[in-house]
Structures are given as structure tokens and as C-alpha cells.
Write a protein that holds these residues in place. Structure first.
Motif, PDB file in Angstrom:
ATOM      1  N   ARG A 234       4.923  14.034   3.029  1.00 16.09           N
ATOM      2  CA  ARG A 234       6.013  14.195   2.190  1.00 16.09           C
ATOM      3  C   ARG A 234       7.416  13.914   3.082  1.00 16.09           C
ATOM      4  NH1 ARG A 234       6.132  19.841  -0.440  1.00 16.09           N
ATOM      5  NH2 ARG A 234       4.712  20.636   1.285  1.00 16.09           N
ATOM      6  N   THR A 235       7.171  13.859   4.357  1.00 15.85           N
ATOM      7  CA  THR A 235       8.190  13.465   5.435  1.00 15.85           C
ATOM      8  C   THR A 235       8.105  12.164   5.964  1.00 15.85           C
ATOM      9  OG1 THR A 235       7.347  14.663   7.394  1.00 15.85           O
ATOM     10  CG2 THR A 235       9.004  15.734   5.833  1.00 15.85           C
ATOM     11  N   SER A 236       7.001  11.375   5.685  1.00 19.70           N
ATOM     12  CA  SER A 236       6.572  10.236   6.362  1.00 19.70           C
ATOM     13  C   SER A 236       7.545   9.079   6.192  1.00 19.70           C
ATOM     14  CB  SER A 236       5.198   9.783   5.954  1.00 19.70           C
ATOM     15  OG  SER A 236       5.074   9.787   4.443  1.00 19.70           O
ATOM     16  N   ALA A 237       8.096   9.073   4.933  1.00 18.45           N
ATOM     17  CA  ALA A 237       8.890   7.899   4.548  1.00 18.45           C
ATOM     18  C   ALA A 237      10.159   7.879   5.401  1.00 18.45           C
ATOM     19  CB  ALA A 237       9.642   7.970   3.229  1.00 18.45           C
ATOM     20  N   ALA A 238      10.649   8.832   6.048  1.00 18.13           N
ATOM     21  CA  ALA A 238      11.694   8.946   7.191  1.00 18.13           C
ATOM     22  C   ALA A 238      11.542   8.272   8.489  1.00 18.13           C
ATOM     23  CB  ALA A 238      12.493  10.143   7.011  1.00 18.13           C
ATOM     24  N   TRP A 239      10.232   8.280   8.977  1.00 17.30           N
ATOM     25  CA  TRP A 239       9.746   8.174  10.191  1.00 17.30           C
ATOM     26  C   TRP A 239       9.920   6.606  10.797  1.00 17.30           C
ATOM     27  CZ3 TRP A 239       6.013   5.158  12.971  1.00 17.30           C
ATOM     28  CH2 TRP A 239       5.686   5.456  14.228  1.00 17.30           C
TER      29      TRP A 239
ATOM     30  N   GLU B 210       6.581  -3.218  -1.146  1.00 12.54           N
ATOM     31  CA  GLU B 210       6.970  -3.332   0.098  1.00 12.54           C
ATOM     32  C   GLU B 210       8.659  -2.986   0.160  1.00 12.54           C
ATOM     33  OE1 GLU B 210       5.532  -3.983   2.586  1.00 12.54           O
ATOM     34  OE2 GLU B 210       4.038  -5.206   2.317  1.00 12.54           O
ATOM     35  N   LYS B 211       9.442  -2.952  -0.862  1.00 10.42           N
ATOM     36  CA  LYS B 211      10.709  -2.445  -1.252  1.00 10.42           C
ATOM     37  C   LYS B 211      10.577  -1.090  -1.539  1.00 10.42           C
ATOM     38  CE  LYS B 211      12.344  -6.836  -0.096  1.00 10.42           C
ATOM     39  NZ  LYS B 211      13.051  -6.816   1.456  1.00 10.42           N
ATOM     40  N   LEU B 212      10.026  -0.442  -2.400  1.00 12.02           N
ATOM     41  CA  LEU B 212      10.263   0.884  -2.839  1.00 12.02           C
ATOM     42  C   LEU B 212       8.945   1.626  -2.020  1.00 12.02           C
ATOM     43  CD1 LEU B 212      10.378   0.586  -6.597  1.00 12.02           C
ATOM     44  CD2 LEU B 212      12.312   0.576  -4.891  1.00 12.02           C
ATOM     45  N   GLY B 213       7.992   1.159  -1.666  1.00 11.94           N
ATOM     46  CA  GLY B 213       6.989   1.928  -0.881  1.00 11.94           C
ATOM     47  C   GLY B 213       5.702   2.354  -1.650  1.00 11.94           C
ATOM     48  N   ARG B 214       4.877   2.760  -1.001  1.00 10.25           N
ATOM     49  CA  ARG B 214       3.575   3.107  -1.846  1.00 10.25           C
ATOM     50  C   ARG B 214       3.377   4.531  -2.605  1.00 10.25           C
ATOM     51  NH1 ARG B 214       3.918  -1.147   1.775  1.00 10.25           N
ATOM     52  NH2 ARG B 214       1.913  -1.457   3.174  1.00 10.25           N
ATOM     53  N   ARG B 215       4.242   5.581  -1.925  1.00  8.42           N
ATOM     54  CA  ARG B 215       4.300   6.713  -2.635  1.00  8.42           C
ATOM     55  C   ARG B 215       5.177   6.707  -3.698  1.00  8.42           C
ATOM     56  NH1 ARG B 215       4.181  11.857  -0.447  1.00  8.42           N
ATOM     57  NH2 ARG B 215       6.016  12.596  -1.439  1.00  8.42           N
ATOM     58  N   PRO B 216       6.561   6.149  -4.023  1.00  8.17           N
ATOM     59  CA  PRO B 216       6.965   6.246  -5.159  1.00  8.17           C
ATOM     60  C   PRO B 216       6.197   5.547  -6.351  1.00  8.17           C
ATOM     61  CG  PRO B 216       8.538   5.501  -3.403  1.00  8.17           C
ATOM     62  CD  PRO B 216       7.227   5.390  -2.700  1.00  8.17           C
ATOM     63  N   LEU B 217       5.511   4.475  -6.057  1.00  7.73           N
ATOM     64  CA  LEU B 217       4.569   3.577  -7.095  1.00  7.73           C
ATOM     65  C   LEU B 217       3.479   4.655  -7.562  1.00  7.73           C
ATOM     66  CD1 LEU B 217       6.222   1.023  -6.173  1.00  7.73           C
ATOM     67  CD2 LEU B 217       4.003  -0.271  -6.052  1.00  7.73           C
ATOM     68  N   LEU B 218       2.874   5.187  -6.368  1.00  7.23           N
ATOM     69  CA  LEU B 218       1.971   6.094  -7.002  1.00  7.23           C
ATOM     70  C   LEU B 218       2.249   7.287  -7.895  1.00  7.23           C
ATOM     71  CD1 LEU B 218      -0.224   5.914  -3.817  1.00  7.23           C
ATOM     72  CD2 LEU B 218      -0.936   4.908  -5.835  1.00  7.23           C
ATOM     73  N   ILE B 219       3.289   7.946  -7.574  1.00  9.83           N
ATOM     74  CA  ILE B 219       3.940   9.135  -8.288  1.00  9.83           C
ATOM     75  C   ILE B 219       4.487   8.684  -9.500  1.00  9.83           C
ATOM     76  CG2 ILE B 219       5.661  10.738  -8.247  1.00  9.83           C
ATOM     77  CD1 ILE B 219       5.465  10.915  -4.995  1.00  9.83           C
ATOM     78  N   TRP B 220       5.249   7.710  -9.615  1.00 10.18           N
ATOM     79  CA  TRP B 220       5.924   7.337 -10.942  1.00 10.18           C
ATOM     80  C   TRP B 220       4.994   6.529 -11.718  1.00 10.18           C
ATOM     81  CZ3 TRP B 220       9.648  10.599 -12.090  1.00 10.18           C
ATOM     82  CH2 TRP B 220      10.413  11.017 -10.977  1.00 10.18           C
ATOM     83  N   GLY B 221       4.043   5.852 -10.941  1.00  9.48           N
ATOM     84  CA  GLY B 221       3.199   5.064 -12.125  1.00  9.48           C
ATOM     85  C   GLY B 221       2.210   5.978 -12.704  1.00  9.48           C
ATOM     86  N   ALA B 222       1.775   7.146 -12.249  1.00 11.09           N
ATOM     87  CA  ALA B 222       1.093   7.848 -12.670  1.00 11.09           C
ATOM     88  C   ALA B 222       1.586   8.879 -13.856  1.00 11.09           C
ATOM     89  CB  ALA B 222       0.386   9.190 -11.722  1.00 11.09           C
ATOM     90  N   VAL B 223       3.026   9.112 -13.800  1.00 13.32           N
ATOM     91  CA  VAL B 223       3.797   9.831 -14.614  1.00 13.32           C
ATOM     92  C   VAL B 223       4.156   8.579 -15.908  1.00 13.32           C
ATOM     93  CG1 VAL B 223       6.049  10.323 -15.354  1.00 13.32           C
ATOM     94  CG2 VAL B 223       5.151  11.118 -13.021  1.00 13.32           C
TER      95      VAL B 223
END
Length: 533
Positions: free
Chosen positions: A497-502, A349-362
Motif C-alpha cells: 500500500r505504500t510502494s507507489a511512493a517509493w 505506465e502512467k497510472l501504474g499496476r495497482r490502480p488498473l487492477l483495483i479499479w478494473g475489478a470494480v
């Protein structure tokens, strides 16, 4: 709402689409996540059972020279693959069938029906003394798990308040990890028994989870969005009242119901509810086809992380690479899984779905390549074994706190109401299809008389996790803090890629009101013109 992790996304001028979250409403939504125990326990207990000496003697055959055999008794690789993976085959078909059932008889009823089907499969498993009877039992249980796993995500996504929806749906993954841990603990407690209780006790305990979930769901309301879909607005208002802890005639309930109805009317103007409509709209951001492919690929990628290799074959794999106390190591990995998942309640909820998926896979790919490199360069040594244990735990930590819950959260949010049940069902079926493929193929990759990859198998998982990073960066939108109706609007107006700012700027209810006013004005103008003529 200090007692719950809630989204910090800006809401523009349309923040009052839902009532404030109450503790009672939160707990009602959380209970549905208990269904994850069925998935987790049923997936996890088989790893330990396959490693039990009595099971090898009862279900195997003599003459094996494999070092993990019990007095020469062991099952064949194809039997090991079939016993493990047939559950996923059943869940694949169960998940697909659940998509139509959920639209026909309701979300809650479909889950309860899944519990009954699952229970029938458990009976066959407990009664089995041969592979020929165990396999159909796991297949039937798989169909029931398919019903539950597909529709639980749909149900929770539809009933949860938007501010905590990610945390609530993440609870499903948390219960999966609890199921895996419970399975590991039970296996540890019974594996030394030299009678049928060694495997029948772990199998029979599955029924308890189906009983709790099936009984508890009778106390929960049906999804209000299902009632809206069936034009049952009184029942929808009643369900919202229970879930939000507000009187049925409160302004909060009226506003949210108006938004659900307006959004459904808007979507029906552009689509219908058949399976074919799931593939309409092409590749544009708001197209159904794009959403379906995103959901299917999301669940495929979750399986490509390779984590179920550990939970399905971890105990036997640890035995094969020479680790002592393989059952204890397996319990440690499942405990890490349980302990790490609650982190996602806050971060999703705080960081969002995208960061979790990207950095989790890294994080996962780094751990996997380290295990593969060290295990290949210094195979069988104590250093390689310690590296395997430590970095497997880090690997599971990254999965449990990111891809484990976030993949389920996203598929519950990206589909419009007319096709939501079918979209979630296809996405879940994809999870189980790849679950089946990985469960069936992996023994041929690592068994000594087959591929004998040993630690090299982690090169494969490292490569697939690299693909997960690319997928998440380019295709996964940010949906935190939005109602399901606002997600529809966001997907129409932005890219991944621009959805977080919507930021939400309008509601479907306001748009519906404007449309009705414009139509009324047009009709009035036409009548006035006729009078003048």
C-alpha cells in the motif's frame, strides 16, 4: 521517446541505470509478445468449433434432445468439458517444466522448443475425427503453449527497458486478444461448411503462429540476465548492446551490466536457485514465499474474473440463452477485447499496476452483477439479451484494459533473478490450473441438463471479482518505472500500500563497490597492524 508510452515515476539520483530507449530496441522486445497469439488462438478457436453443426455430427452421437443439437447429434457435457479444458491441463505441466528448462537451456531456446511441441499437438488435432484423438492433440499442444506462455513473460520482462517494460509486456495480452479475434473470424468463415474443413481449417492455422514465433526468435538475442546468471558477461554485454542499440563498450552498457552483476551477487548471498528456495523468506515483504504466493494468487485471480467463460463457451452459451447470430456476437466480444487492450499500453505506465487492477475489478463486478440481476429477473426477454450483449462488452473492456495485461506484467517483475524463471513458471502454471478448473466446471454450471444457471452464472463471477478488488488493494505492490533490480530493493523496504511512493535511492553496483572498498580497507588495516607487531 514520444513514440512510446513510458513511466513517469521519479527516479531519485539513480536514473542512469539503463540506456535511453531506441525504436529498434523497443521493436525487438515487442516481437516476443507475438507468442500471445498461440495462447489466444488456441484458447479461442474451440468455442466456435464446438458450436459447428458438422463438428456436432462428426464428434457427437444421435439422440440428444438439447435445442442446440444438430439433427439430434451432440456430444456429452463431459466431452465438451474435456475437449476445452484439457489444453489447460497440458499448459499447467508445460509451464512448470519450463521453469527448470529456462534456467538450463535458456529463455529463448525454451520458447522455440515450445513451438515444436505445440506443432506436434496441432498435427494430431487436424488429423482427429474422434474425441479420443482430439483430446491428446490438445493436451500436447497445451504443453507447448505452457512453455511459451511462461517463458515469453520471463523473457520480455528481462530484456525490456524499465521505462516501457509494462507497455511491452502488455503487448503479450494484446496478441492474445488478436489470437482470440482471429480464431473467431476463422470460425465464422468456416462454421457453415458441412465437411471436415469446418473444424480442420481453424485447427491447422494454429501452426502458422508457431512457425512465425519460432523462426523470429532465432533473430533475437538471449536474455542478458540469463547470461549473467551463467557468468557469461561477454555474451550479456553483447545481448544488451543489441537490445539497447548502444555499442558494446558504451558507458550505458557497462553501467547496466554492472548493476545486473551486482544485484545477482547480492541475491546469491541470501538464496540459491533450487525449487525449495522459492519458498524461503517467510511472509516478510522481500521473502521469496510471499512473492511466489503473490504471483500464484495473481494469476488465479485473473482467471476468477470469469472472462474465459466468454471466450471458451461464449458461442454455445449465447445459443443456449436464445441469442440469434451467436457467432457474430462472439466476434463482437473478441473485437472489443482487441480494441480495449492497447489502452493499457499507456495506463499501465502512467497510472501504474495497482490502480488498473483495483479499479478494473470494480468495473467488472458492476457489469457482472447487472447481467446476473437483469438476466434472472427477465430471463429470455429481448431486454435481458440486449443487456447481456452490452454489459458483456463493457465487462470485457474492463478486463482487457486492466487485469488482462497487468497481471502478466506484475508476475514478470516481482521475482529475484535466482528464482525468476521458476517463480514465473509457477505463476503461469497457476493461471493454467484455474483455467482448467473453470473450463471443466463451467459447462456443468450452465448446461440445460446440468446446473442450468444461465445468466445466474454471473453472480459467481461478480463475487470472485469482488475478491479481486480486496486482493489487489492489500497485496499488489506498485512496480512501474523501476528496473527489476530496483523492484527487489523496493520490496525489501516498503509494503504494497505504500510502494507507489517509493523512490530509488541507491544501486546494487554502488553498494557492491562500497562493500569491496570496505573489505579492502579491512584487509589493509589488518596487514598494517601485523607490520607494527
Amino acid at each position: 521517446m514520444k513514440w512510446s508510452p513510458s513511466s513517469n515515476r521519479a527516479q531519485g539520483d539513480v536514473s542512469r541505470v539503463e540506456a535511453p530507449v531506441t525504436l529498434r530496441g523497443y521493436l525487438l522486445c515487442v516481437f516476443a509478445a507475438f507468442g500471445g497469439i498461440l495462447f489466444g488462438y488456441d484458447s479461442g478457436y474451440i468455442s466456435g468449433v464446438l458450436a459447428m453443426d458438422y463438428f456436432k455430427q462428426e464428434f457427437g452421437h444421435p439422440g440428444s434432445k438439447d435445442p442446440s443439437a444438430y439433427k439430434g447429434y451432440l456430444y456429452d457435457t463431459w466431452q465438451k468439458s474435456l475437449i476445452t479444458s484439457i489444453l489447460s491441463c497440458g499448459t499447467f505441466f508445460g509451464a512448470l517444466a519450463a521453469g527448470s528448462l529456462a534456467d538450463w537451456i535458456g529463455r529463448r531456446t525454451t520458447i522455440i522448443l515450445g513451438c515444436w511441441v505445440f506443432s506436434a499437438g496441432v498435427v494430431l488435432q487436424v488429423a482427429s475425427t474422434t474425441v479420443a484423438m482430439l483430446v491428446p492433440g490438445r493436451l500436447i499442444a497445451g504443453v507447448g503453449v505452457g512453455f511459451v506462455s511462461a517463458i515469453i513473460i520471463l523473457y520480455m520482462s528481462e530484456v525490456a527497458p524499465k521505462a516501457v517494460r509494462g507497455a511491452i509486456v502488455s503487448g503479450y495480452q494484446f496478441f492474445i486478444t488478436i489470437g482470440l479475434l482471429l480464431a473467431s473470424v476463422v470460425d465464422q468463415g468456416t462454421h457453415s461448411r458441412m465437411n471436415t474443413g469446418s473444424y480442420r481449417i481453424p485447427m491447422s492455422i494454429q501452426w502458422v503462429w508457431a512457425l512465425v514465433l519460432g523462426t523470429g526468435l532465432f533473430l533475437l538475442p538471449e536474455s542478458p540476465r540469463y547470461h549473467v546468471k551463467n557468468d557469461n558477461l561477454d555474451k550479456a554485454a553483447e545481448a544488451l548492446s543489441i537490445l539497447r542499440g548502444q555499442p558494446k563498450d558504451s558507458e550505458f552498457i557497462k553501467d547496466e551490466l554492472a548493476e545486473l552483476v551486482a544485484n545477482y551477487r547480492y541475491e546469491l548471498e541470501n538464496m540459491h536457485t533450487s525449487w525449495l528456495d522459492c519458498f524461503s523468506g517467510g511472509w516478510k515483504p522481500s521473502g521469496n514465499l510471499r512473492r511466489v504466493i503473490l504471483g500464484i494468487a495473481m494469476q488465479m485471480m485473473q482467471q476468477w474474473t470469469g472472462v474465459n467463460f466468454i471466450f471458451y463457451y461464449g458461442t454455445t452459451f449465447f445459443q443456449q440463452v436464445g441469442l440469434k447470430n451467436a457467432f457474430v456476437v462472439s466476434m463482437i466480444t473478441t473485437a472489443v477485447n482487441v480494441g480495449s487492450t492497447p489502452i493499457s499500453f499507456w495506463t499501465v505506465e502512467k497510472l501504474g499496476r495497482r490502480p488498473l487492477l483495483i479499479w478494473g475489478a470494480v468495473g467488472m463486478l458492476i457489469c457482472e452483477f447487472i447481467i446476473a440481476i437483469v438476466g434472472t429477473a427477465d430471463s429470455g426477454s429481448n431486454a435481458a439479451n440486449y443487456c447481456l450483449i452490452i454489459f458483456t462488452c463493457f465487462y470485457i473492456f474492463f478486463f482487457a484494459s486492466t487485469w488482462g495485461p497487468a497481471a502478466w506484467v506484475v508476475i514478470g517483475e516481482i521475482f529475484p533473478l535466482p528464482i525468476r524463471a521458476k517463480g514465473v513458471a509457477m505463476s503461469t502454471a497457476s493461471n493454467w490450473f484455474w483455467n482448467f478448473v473453470i473450463g471443466y466446471v463451467t459447462p456443468y454450471m450452465v448446461d440445460a441438463d446440468q446446473g442450468n444457471l444461465r445468466a445466474k452464472v454471473f453472480f459467481v463471477w461478480g463475487a470472485t471479482c469482488t475478491a479481486c478488488v480486496v486482493f489487489a488493494y492489500f497485496l499488489v505492490p506498485e512496480t512501474k518505472g523501476l528496473s527489476l533490480e530496483q523492484v527487489d530493493r523496493m520490496l525489501e523496504e516498503t509494503t504494497a500500500r505504500t510502494s507507489a511512493a517509493w523512490v530509488p535511492h541507491d544501486t546494487f553496483a554502488d553498494q557492491d563497490t562500497r562493500n569491496q572498498v570496505e573489505k579492502a580497507a579491512a584487509v589493509g588495516g589488518a596487514e598494517h597492524h601485523e607490520e607494527k607487531v
